[in-house]
Design an enzyme around this catalytic site. Structure first.
Site, PDB file in Angstrom:
ATOM      1  N   GLY A   1       0.833  -1.194   0.000  1.00 17.54           N
ATOM      2  CA  GLY A   1       0.000   0.000   0.000  1.00 17.54           C
ATOM      3  C   GLY A   1       0.860   1.232   0.000  1.00 17.54           C
ATOM      4  O   GLY A   1       1.626   1.472   0.928  1.00 17.54           O
ATOM      5  N   THR A   2       0.732   2.022  -1.044  1.00 18.32           N
ATOM      6  CA  THR A   2       1.629   3.163  -1.172  1.00 18.32           C
ATOM      7  C   THR A   2       1.157   4.050  -2.308  1.00 18.32           C
ATOM      8  O   THR A   2       0.405   3.595  -3.178  1.00 18.32           O
ATOM      9  CB  THR A   2       3.052   2.620  -1.479  1.00 18.32           C
ATOM     10  OG1 THR A   2       3.954   3.117  -0.532  1.00 18.32           O
ATOM     11  CG2 THR A   2       3.566   3.012  -2.832  1.00 18.32           C
ATOM     12  N   THR A   3       1.588   5.333  -2.265  1.00 15.48           N
ATOM     13  CA  THR A   3       1.465   6.157  -3.465  1.00 15.48           C
ATOM     14  C   THR A   3       2.776   6.889  -3.647  1.00 15.48           C
ATOM     15  O   THR A   3       3.218   7.625  -2.749  1.00 15.48           O
ATOM     16  CB  THR A   3       0.339   7.203  -3.329  1.00 15.48           C
ATOM     17  OG1 THR A   3      -0.833   6.571  -2.874  1.00 15.48           O
ATOM     18  CG2 THR A   3       0.090   7.890  -4.651  1.00 15.48           C
TER      19      THR A   3
END
Lengths: 237, 271
Positions: free
Chosen positions: B54-56
């Protein structure tokens, strides 16, 4: 034909929780002393804390055989470092060494969830938190182990450490005094013991400051509430 | 075949060429488990390690250089394990790498890349290009293909040919480009980034676009959050421009104005 899967696993989880809190000139590292396997307690008196260097202490929960092996590797490397450089390893240096040691076993990991605590070269408290394969970051406080999901939200609420990523930068260490931090740790373990079956018996608290290292123990609930009630009923009859 | 430069220092410290037991010393390698079913074992350890997907993260090239931005949340399944992860890794003073996928994998191999870049400088008396650095990393990751590494990174830097941006992943892929976003929040970031992008932006406009794109991704993606960091890479190297808590950014972009009902009540209670 379905694939056959191994019935034997090289890993086990011995449970337990660890916490570390960094202050302006101290660091508190704590872990409970219960070692379990499944629903059995192996011992109520097992230390999960290892004093790696003069100003650097590690607490580890998970699979204690891997933890013991990891502690041995790190203390051997520290001895080599002392022979080569004629000084003790600093806490940030040990933090990097621990990260690399964990990653070297990336394809057969140490089942060990660690928190490293100590004093940096300026004498300020520092805490480093790890995952099982070596990713780490410096934080103001952290908890790992079976009780960490219970403990972390409470520490977030009480310590409110600003993120080290914010710009302009803000200090990550807690403004609490040493005595307040130790009190907080005791409260945290008492609460975690209530709701986590793998945490209990005693909490071992290590305090590192300019004066050196200090260790204390506090008793925790040894049984769960249902068992206590049963014992009380049995006594009545 | 496998890249073992990261391991060379470890065995050499122990044996120093002369093995204590007098045995033939084995070449440096990663310890592997004695398992018949390596794939199954690796799948299980991946579950245990639970890499943070989970990341941006995003990066784009514009007239003045390269803008790099990322969030700071690490999640293990549904649990947020950290809100302060450094996802923009400083490889050297003029090159940045972004982190997506396995945190330990990204941290370790970016640090290894920094070491290799420094060795290149010492051997060749000139800085390594972004093309060269990204190729080094891509080759390492390709050699570990299929072994469960999880890396989705962008290498951004400024070299003799100007600004450079490459996307490199653990499947062995390497792409040159002008705009990239990586992670579970990337669709949201692309929406904001692509609609607001112009090549002729100033540094302020570009950093505001990057910040907004990260903010919008953290708003809609549960696995992204924490602090939105924005870095700028120019001819003199990289500089961190901002680090803002996304919760505070929300009220910055959507200020709360008191409603008319509250205002009337204040007036009634006045002198």
């Amino acid at each position: 034909m379905t694939k056959q899967h191994a019935n034997w696993s090289p890993y086990d989880n011995n449970g337990g929780s660890c916490v570390a809190i960094a202050g302006s000139d101290y660091c508190v590292i704590a872990a409970d002393t219960r070692m379990s396997t499944g629903y059995n307690i192996l011992t109520r008196d097992y230390s999960k804390i290892s004093h790696l260097a003069e100003k650097c202490v590690m607490a580890s929960s998970g699979f204690q055989a891997d933890v013991k092996a990891l502690q041995k590797v790190l203390s051997a490397r520290h001895l080599t470092y002392q022979h080569q450089h004629n000084k003790q390893m600093s806490c940030p240096a040990m933090a990097q060494l621990l990260s690399n040691t964990l990653y070297y076993k990336r394809f057969f990991p140490y089942y060990s969830f660690n928190v490293l605590g100590g004093l940096d070269s300026e004498g300020k408290g520092c805490v480093f938190t790890y995952d099982a394969v070596g990713s780490y970051e410096r934080v103001g406080y952290s908890s790992q182990g079976s009780g960490s999901t219970l403990i972390m939200p409470f520490l977030d609420n009480q310590l409110k450490s600003p993120s080290p990523l914010l710009l302009p930068a803000q200090d990550a260490v807690t403004p609490l005094s040493e005595a307040e931090a130790v009190d907080l740790v005791k409260t945290v373990f008492a609460s975690a013991t209530e709701r986590d079956i793998y945490t209990g018996d005693k909490v071992e608290i290590v305090i590192l400051n300019a004066g050196g290292i200090h260790r204390e123990f506090m008793d925790l609930r040894k049984t769960d509430a249902f068992t206590e009630e049963c014992m009380f009923m049995i006594d009545l009859f | 075949m496998l890249d073992t430069t990261a391991l060379e220092s470890f065995p050499s410290l122990i044996s120093h060429g002369i093995n204590v037991a007098g045995e033939i010393s084995a070449p440096p390698s990663f310890q592997l488990p004695n398992s018949n079913d390596f794939d199954g074992f690796v799948k299980e350890t991946i579950q245990m390690v639970k890499p943070a997907k989970g990341t941006t993260t995003l990066a784009f090239i514009f007239k003045e250089g390269v803008m790099v931005a990322a969030d700071s949340r690490a999640s293990m399944g549904g649990y947020i394990s950290s809100q302060s992860v450094k996802k923009i890794i400083e490889i050297n003073p003029y090159m940045l790498g972004t982190m997506a996928g396995g945190a330990a994998d990204c941290q370790f191999w970016h640090r290894n890349l920094g070491i290799k870049c420094r060795l290149h400088e010492l051997a060749n008396k000139r800085r390594i290009s972004v093309t060269g650095a990204s190729k080094l990393l891509a080759n390492i990751l390709y050699s570990y293909r299929g072994m469960g590494l999880s890396v989705g990174t962008m290498i951004a830097g400024w070299d003799e040919t100007g600004p450079g941006l490459y996307y490199v992943d653990s499947e062995g892929g390497r792409l040159k480009g002008n705009r990239f976003s990586v992670g579970s929040g990337s669709p949201y970031a692309y929406g904001v980034l692509d609609s607001g992008y112009k090549y002729d932006m100033s540094v302020e406009e570009a950093s505001e676009l990057a910040r907004r794109a990260i903010y919008h991704a953290t708003f809609r993606d549960g696995a992204s959050g924490g602090v939105a960091s924005v870095y700028y890479v120019g001819p003199t190297g990289w500089k961190k421009l901002s680090g803002d808590d996304v919760g505070e950014l929300h009220y910055h972009y959507n200020p709360v104005t008191p409603s008319t009902v509250e205002q009337e009540m204040v007036e009634a209670a006045g002198p």
